[in-house]
Design a protein around this motif. Structure first.
Motif, PDB file in Angstrom:
ATOM      1  N   VAL A  69      44.998  27.538  23.534  1.00  0.00           N
ATOM      2  CA  VAL A  69      45.483  26.408  22.003  1.00  0.00           C
ATOM      3  C   VAL A  69      44.210  27.026  21.762  1.00  0.00           C
ATOM      4  CG1 VAL A  69      45.131  24.411  21.186  1.00  0.00           C
ATOM      5  CG2 VAL A  69      46.352  24.696  23.041  1.00  0.00           C
ATOM      6  N   PRO A  70      43.583  27.471  20.165  1.00  0.00           N
ATOM      7  CA  PRO A  70      42.452  27.590  19.829  1.00  0.00           C
ATOM      8  C   PRO A  70      42.131  26.419  19.011  1.00  0.00           C
ATOM      9  CG  PRO A  70      43.994  29.342  18.563  1.00  0.00           C
ATOM     10  CD  PRO A  70      44.584  27.995  19.448  1.00  0.00           C
ATOM     11  N   GLN A  71      40.523  26.460  19.258  1.00  0.00           N
ATOM     12  CA  GLN A  71      39.968  25.110  18.640  1.00  0.00           C
ATOM     13  C   GLN A  71      38.773  25.118  17.779  1.00  0.00           C
ATOM     14  OE1 GLN A  71      37.923  22.059  20.830  1.00  0.00           O
ATOM     15  NE2 GLN A  71      40.112  20.830  20.193  1.00  0.00           N
ATOM     16  N   GLY A  72      38.970  24.053  16.409  1.00  0.00           N
ATOM     17  CA  GLY A  72      37.238  24.892  15.801  1.00  0.00           C
ATOM     18  C   GLY A  72      36.570  23.209  16.020  1.00  0.00           C
ATOM     19  N   GLY A  73      37.086  22.464  15.441  1.00  0.00           N
ATOM     20  CA  GLY A  73      35.740  21.012  14.544  1.00  0.00           C
ATOM     21  C   GLY A  73      36.302  20.173  15.160  1.00  0.00           C
ATOM     22  N   ASN A  74      37.918  20.482  15.344  1.00  0.00           N
ATOM     23  CA  ASN A  74      39.657  19.536  15.911  1.00  0.00           C
ATOM     24  C   ASN A  74      39.277  18.400  14.368  1.00  0.00           C
ATOM     25  OD1 ASN A  74      41.332  17.879  17.829  1.00  0.00           O
ATOM     26  ND2 ASN A  74      38.847  17.251  18.677  1.00  0.00           N
ATOM     27  N   SER A  75      39.274  19.194  13.234  1.00  0.00           N
ATOM     28  CA  SER A  75      39.506  17.725  12.090  1.00  0.00           C
ATOM     29  C   SER A  75      40.432  17.720  12.010  1.00  0.00           C
ATOM     30  CB  SER A  75      37.911  17.743  10.866  1.00  0.00           C
ATOM     31  OG  SER A  75      38.623  19.129  10.470  1.00  0.00           O
ATOM     32  N   GLY A  76      41.830  18.696  12.119  1.00  0.00           N
ATOM     33  CA  GLY A  76      42.526  19.495  11.559  1.00  0.00           C
ATOM     34  C   GLY A  76      43.367  17.829  11.574  1.00  0.00           C
ATOM     35  N   MET A  77      44.507  17.510  10.930  1.00  0.00           N
ATOM     36  CA  MET A  77      45.508  16.413  10.259  1.00  0.00           C
ATOM     37  C   MET A  77      47.341  17.081  11.070  1.00  0.00           C
ATOM     38  SD  MET A  77      43.890  13.738   8.955  1.00  0.00           S
ATOM     39  CE  MET A  77      42.478  13.757   8.235  1.00  0.00           C
ATOM     40  N   SER A  78      47.057  17.497  11.690  1.00  0.00           N
ATOM     41  CA  SER A  78      48.854  18.344  12.202  1.00  0.00           C
ATOM     42  C   SER A  78      48.650  17.538  13.765  1.00  0.00           C
ATOM     43  CB  SER A  78      49.475  19.793  11.359  1.00  0.00           C
ATOM     44  OG  SER A  78      49.195  18.631  10.393  1.00  0.00           O
ATOM     45  N   GLY A  79      47.934  18.056  14.356  1.00  0.00           N
ATOM     46  CA  GLY A  79      47.606  17.683  16.471  1.00  0.00           C
ATOM     47  C   GLY A  79      48.037  19.598  16.081  1.00  0.00           C
ATOM     48  N   GLY A  80      47.022  20.041  15.872  1.00  0.00           N
ATOM     49  CA  GLY A  80      47.312  21.641  16.136  1.00  0.00           C
ATOM     50  C   GLY A  80      46.868  22.282  17.048  1.00  0.00           C
ATOM     51  N   ALA A  81      45.025  21.357  16.946  1.00  0.00           N
ATOM     52  CA  ALA A  81      44.232  22.152  17.827  1.00  0.00           C
ATOM     53  C   ALA A  81      44.449  21.108  19.694  1.00  0.00           C
ATOM     54  CB  ALA A  81      42.896  21.766  17.518  1.00  0.00           C
ATOM     55  N   THR A  82      45.462  20.408  19.543  1.00  0.00           N
ATOM     56  CA  THR A  82      45.028  19.869  20.908  1.00  0.00           C
ATOM     57  C   THR A  82      46.307  20.319  21.306  1.00  0.00           C
ATOM     58  OG1 THR A  82      45.276  17.118  19.476  1.00  0.00           O
ATOM     59  CG2 THR A  82      45.628  16.703  21.993  1.00  0.00           C
ATOM     60  N   PRO A  83      45.873  20.679  23.613  1.00  0.00           N
ATOM     61  CA  PRO A  83      46.626  21.381  23.802  1.00  0.00           C
ATOM     62  C   PRO A  83      48.193  19.929  24.093  1.00  0.00           C
ATOM     63  CG  PRO A  83      45.054  20.393  25.068  1.00  0.00           C
ATOM     64  CD  PRO A  83      44.475  19.862  23.831  1.00  0.00           C
ATOM     65  N   ASP A  84      49.236  20.455  25.003  1.00  0.00           N
ATOM     66  CA  ASP A  84      50.269  19.256  25.400  1.00  0.00           C
ATOM     67  C   ASP A  84      49.471  18.940  27.128  1.00  0.00           C
ATOM     68  OD1 ASP A  84      50.575  21.437  27.902  1.00  0.00           O
ATOM     69  OD2 ASP A  84      52.310  22.097  26.960  1.00  0.00           O
ATOM     70  N   GLY A  85      50.624  18.224  27.015  1.00  0.00           N
ATOM     71  CA  GLY A  85      50.029  17.528  28.178  1.00  0.00           C
ATOM     72  C   GLY A  85      49.949  18.354  29.975  1.00  0.00           C
ATOM     73  N   SER A  86      50.414  19.615  30.140  1.00  0.00           N
ATOM     74  CA  SER A  86      50.370  19.674  30.936  1.00  0.00           C
ATOM     75  C   SER A  86      49.373  20.140  31.903  1.00  0.00           C
ATOM     76  CB  SER A  86      51.768  21.144  30.635  1.00  0.00           C
ATOM     77  OG  SER A  86      51.123  22.309  30.279  1.00  0.00           O
ATOM     78  N   GLY A  87      48.136  20.386  30.857  1.00  0.00           N
ATOM     79  CA  GLY A  87      47.311  21.135  31.309  1.00  0.00           C
ATOM     80  C   GLY A  87      47.332  21.970  32.044  1.00  0.00           C
ATOM     81  N   SER A  88      48.368  23.347  31.733  1.00  0.00           N
ATOM     82  CA  SER A  88      48.065  24.683  31.825  1.00  0.00           C
ATOM     83  C   SER A  88      47.804  25.653  30.251  1.00  0.00           C
ATOM     84  CB  SER A  88      49.444  24.727  32.121  1.00  0.00           C
ATOM     85  OG  SER A  88      50.589  25.084  30.579  1.00  0.00           O
ATOM     86  N   ALA A  89      46.933  24.987  29.750  1.00  0.00           N
ATOM     87  CA  ALA A  89      47.060  25.839  28.453  1.00  0.00           C
ATOM     88  C   ALA A  89      45.202  26.059  28.612  1.00  0.00           C
ATOM     89  CB  ALA A  89      47.332  25.263  26.886  1.00  0.00           C
ATOM     90  N   LEU A  90      44.584  27.421  28.000  1.00  0.00           N
ATOM     91  CA  LEU A  90      43.260  27.115  27.907  1.00  0.00           C
ATOM     92  C   LEU A  90      42.985  26.707  26.581  1.00  0.00           C
ATOM     93  CD1 LEU A  90      40.399  28.562  29.213  1.00  0.00           C
ATOM     94  CD2 LEU A  90      41.263  30.683  27.681  1.00  0.00           C
ATOM     95  N   LEU A  91      42.391  25.513  26.317  1.00  0.00           N
ATOM     96  CA  LEU A  91      41.187  25.612  24.799  1.00  0.00           C
ATOM     97  C   LEU A  91      40.533  26.466  24.800  1.00  0.00           C
ATOM     98  CD1 LEU A  91      41.817  23.050  22.617  1.00  0.00           C
ATOM     99  CD2 LEU A  91      40.110  21.942  24.268  1.00  0.00           C
ATOM    100  N   LEU A  92      40.904  27.074  24.083  1.00  0.00           N
ATOM    101  CA  LEU A  92      39.529  27.948  23.070  1.00  0.00           C
ATOM    102  C   LEU A  92      38.729  27.387  22.099  1.00  0.00           C
ATOM    103  CD1 LEU A  92      38.518  31.072  23.165  1.00  0.00           C
ATOM    104  CD2 LEU A  92      40.941  31.741  22.360  1.00  0.00           C
ATOM    105  N   SER A  93      37.320  27.218  22.718  1.00  0.00           N
ATOM    106  CA  SER A  93      36.718  26.736  21.546  1.00  0.00           C
ATOM    107  C   SER A  93      35.735  27.938  20.895  1.00  0.00           C
ATOM    108  CB  SER A  93      35.447  25.628  21.880  1.00  0.00           C
ATOM    109  OG  SER A  93      34.806  25.546  20.891  1.00  0.00           O
ATOM    110  N   LEU A  94      35.752  28.022  19.005  1.00  0.00           N
ATOM    111  CA  LEU A  94      35.359  29.109  18.818  1.00  0.00           C
ATOM    112  C   LEU A  94      33.703  28.225  18.121  1.00  0.00           C
ATOM    113  CD1 LEU A  94      36.329  31.868  18.327  1.00  0.00           C
ATOM    114  CD2 LEU A  94      38.431  30.070  18.297  1.00  0.00           C
ATOM    115  N   ARG A  95      33.567  27.075  18.201  1.00  0.00           N
ATOM    116  CA  ARG A  95      32.193  26.545  17.372  1.00  0.00           C
ATOM    117  C   ARG A  95      31.153  26.901  18.464  1.00  0.00           C
ATOM    118  NH1 ARG A  95      35.860  21.990  19.489  1.00  0.00           N
ATOM    119  NH2 ARG A  95      34.879  22.440  20.819  1.00  0.00           N
TER     120      ARG A  95
END
Ligand SMILES: Cc1cc2nc3c(=O)[nH]c(=O)nc-3n(C[C@H](O)[C@H](O)[C@H](O)COP(=O)(O)OP(=O)(O)OC[C@H]3O[C@@H](n4cnc5c(N)ncnc54)[C@H](O)[C@@H]3O)c2cc1C
Length: 482
Positions: A69-95
């Motif tokens: 799950v790629p993520q920048g500033g996490n200011s998006g309005m559609s939940g696009g940067a939030t992983p699901d609840g399974s805990g299986s995904a890697l949160l990839l921060s580009l900050r």
């Protein structure tokens, strides 16, 4: 559950100590979206420092079948940067990738890494007597990668276009870890499909944007910021036409808000004052801008525009900001609409577009239908009238439980609003993307041919489905292979 130890060990070897964490406290702020609508879990949070690290990490994820799950500033309005609840995904921060690699004032270009924050880019451009012509309320958090990946809009689209118009080149890591390097700004390039354009607005589902070459424009030498009161949204639309005809290419922005929205912001924003003394059905915030060649006569042009508008009865009242401080104060009101509403309580938000001339009719229809069907709710529309794009928010009746209301009536209201905008031949997402918030609605209301192409492109570029799963791309209908 699969043992992820070997994957995490290998990831740590690629990223080093600063580049990987599974500390719940460090990850926690990044696991909920800005609006607080979605909360997820992540296997770990990766913060690579270079394109080479992103590429190695994506290759590793492909090998181990770990979703990203790629993520920048996490200011998006559609939940696009939030992983699901399974805990299986890697949160990839580009900050951490926050370098401006190259600034070319003569060519009016900047090559920015994905993590460069919009406000930082504004300041850097200003220091070179240039300007990056896109701005929005989340500018202190939003990053270049996020802006590209959502094809963000904002308040200057009327004159300069959305993010797509600012991107001259892209570097991205694709799903197999290969690096697509197209940072050279070619004005003309007809070598077939334009992958750069596909990546813009793809919300992290087709590749990880690691850098972009962005267009700059000459610095503003002067601006005139006008606050105008009009009786109706239809009158605001007439005023917009008048400004387009009479202000020419100086017209930079045209935003609208209703009287009650203004009052909510004034109650929320410390020290804020109403720009006009009386109440008006609607307010328009208009910006005229000029570079050096046209700066001297801008104040006169703004004055004469307004006096002609008064003479023709197109405005009820109006003022021109007397100083840069006052201009900023006008814009601060506009930018505080979203936070003021967030502080007020639960609401459901819709980012809609219809052809500009249909906007007054659409808003009147939607407010009427929603408030009648859902007694106690309050529907407000505000935003980028000049682009045919309003944010249509429905505020919950007082005293409801936020979670229950959003999951029940809120969801039904959104369906109704999306049905309506579809009937008016508009779009359910003008500038905020689809993310996880609107994926099912896109599936329900989207053109089947367009949806089928969307799935085919996704399948071609991300055959393992590891890039931002569950976002944007609707699932194929049962028994149907893309
Ligand atoms: C107060 C406020 C006002 C706003 N006003 C506007 C407005 O007027 N117009 C507008 O368009 N938006 C607006 N926004 C929304 C937001 O700022 C934009 O959506 C912005 O583009 C998101 O950037 P980000 O870095 O925060 O991305 P994130 O929120 O972190 O991510 C957004 C999406 O992009 C993907 N992504 C992020 N970085 C990358 C990358 N490097 N590679 C691939 N995918 C990536 C994510 O997976 C996600 O799907 C506003 C936000 C706030 C908080």
């Amino acid at each position: 559950m699969q043992d992820r130890g070997p994957f995490l060990e290998a990831a740590a070897a690629i990223l080093g100590q600063r580049g990987l964490t599974y500390d719940p406290e460090l990850m926690q702020p990044w696991l909920t979206d800005w609006r607080g609508r979605f909360t997820g879990q992540a296997l770990a949070m990766a913060s690579p420092a270079s394109t080479a690290e992103v590429a190695a990490l994506v290759r590793l994820c492909a090998e181990h079948r770990v979703p990203i799950v790629p993520q920048g500033g996490n200011s998006g309005m559609s939940g696009g940067a939030t992983p699901d609840g399974s805990g299986s995904a890697l949160l990839l921060s580009l900050r951490r990738m926050d370098r401006i690699r190259m600034f070319a004032p003569a060519a009016r270009e900047a090559v920015c890494e994905a993590g460069v924050v919009l406000q930082t880019l504004h300041s850097a451009a200003e220091a070179q007597n240039l300007r990056f012509p896109l701005t929005l309320g989340g500018k202190g958090s939003a990053t270049v990668g996020g802006l590209v990946s959502t094809n963000a809009g904002g308040t200057q689209v009327l004159r300069h276009g959305s993010m797509r118009a600012q991107v001259m080149g892209i570097e991205a890591v694709l799903a197999d870890g290969s690096v697509f390097s197209a940072l050279t700004p070619l004005k003309k390039d007809n070598r077939g499909f334009d992958l750069k354009q596909l990546l813009i607005g793809s919300e992290g589902t087709l590749g990880i944007v690691t850098a972009a070459t962005l267009r700059l424009v000459p610095a503003l030498a002067a601006r005139a910021v006008l606050w105008v009161g009009v009786p109706t949204l239809a009158a605001a639309r007439e005023l917009l036409l008048f400004c387009e005809e009479n202000a020419g290419d100086a017209l930079e922005g045209f935003e609208v808000l209703a009287q009650d929205t203004l009052e909510d912001v004034l109650a929320y924003l410390p020290g804020a004052r109403a720009p006009l003394s009386g109440a008006h059905g609607w307010h328009a915030l208009i910006e005229l801008a000029a570079d050096h060649a046209a700066a001297d006569d801008l104040p006169d042009r703004a004055e004469s525009l307004l006096s002609r508008a008064f003479e023709l009865g197109r405005v009820e009242d109006a003022t021109i900001a007397a100083s840069e401080t006052q201009a900023e104060a006008f814009w601060a009101i506009r930018e505080a609409i979203a936070p003021a509403e967030r502080a007020r309580g639960p609401a459901v938000q819709h980012d809609l577009s219809v052809p500009v001339d249909r906007m007054p009719g659409f808003v009147a229809d939607a407010v009427d239908q929603v408030e009648r069907a859902w007694p106690g709710t309050h529907a407000v529309a505000f935003g980028h009238l000049g682009d045919g794009n309003v944010h249509f928010h429905v505020i919950a009746p007082p005293g409801v439980d936020a979670g229950e209301w959003q999951a029940g009536p809120g969801k039904a209201i959104s369906r109704q609003v999306h049905d309506l905008v579809t009937r008016w031949e508009g779009s359910i997402s003008a500038e905020h993307g689809i993310g996880q918030l609107k994926r099912d609605e896109l599936s329900r209301l989207g053109d089947p041919v367009a949806l089928s192409v969307l799935r085919s492109v996704k399948q071609a570029l991300d055959p393992l489905g590891l890039l931002n799963p569950g976002k944007l791309v609707p699932l194929a209908p049962a028994g149907h292979n893309p």
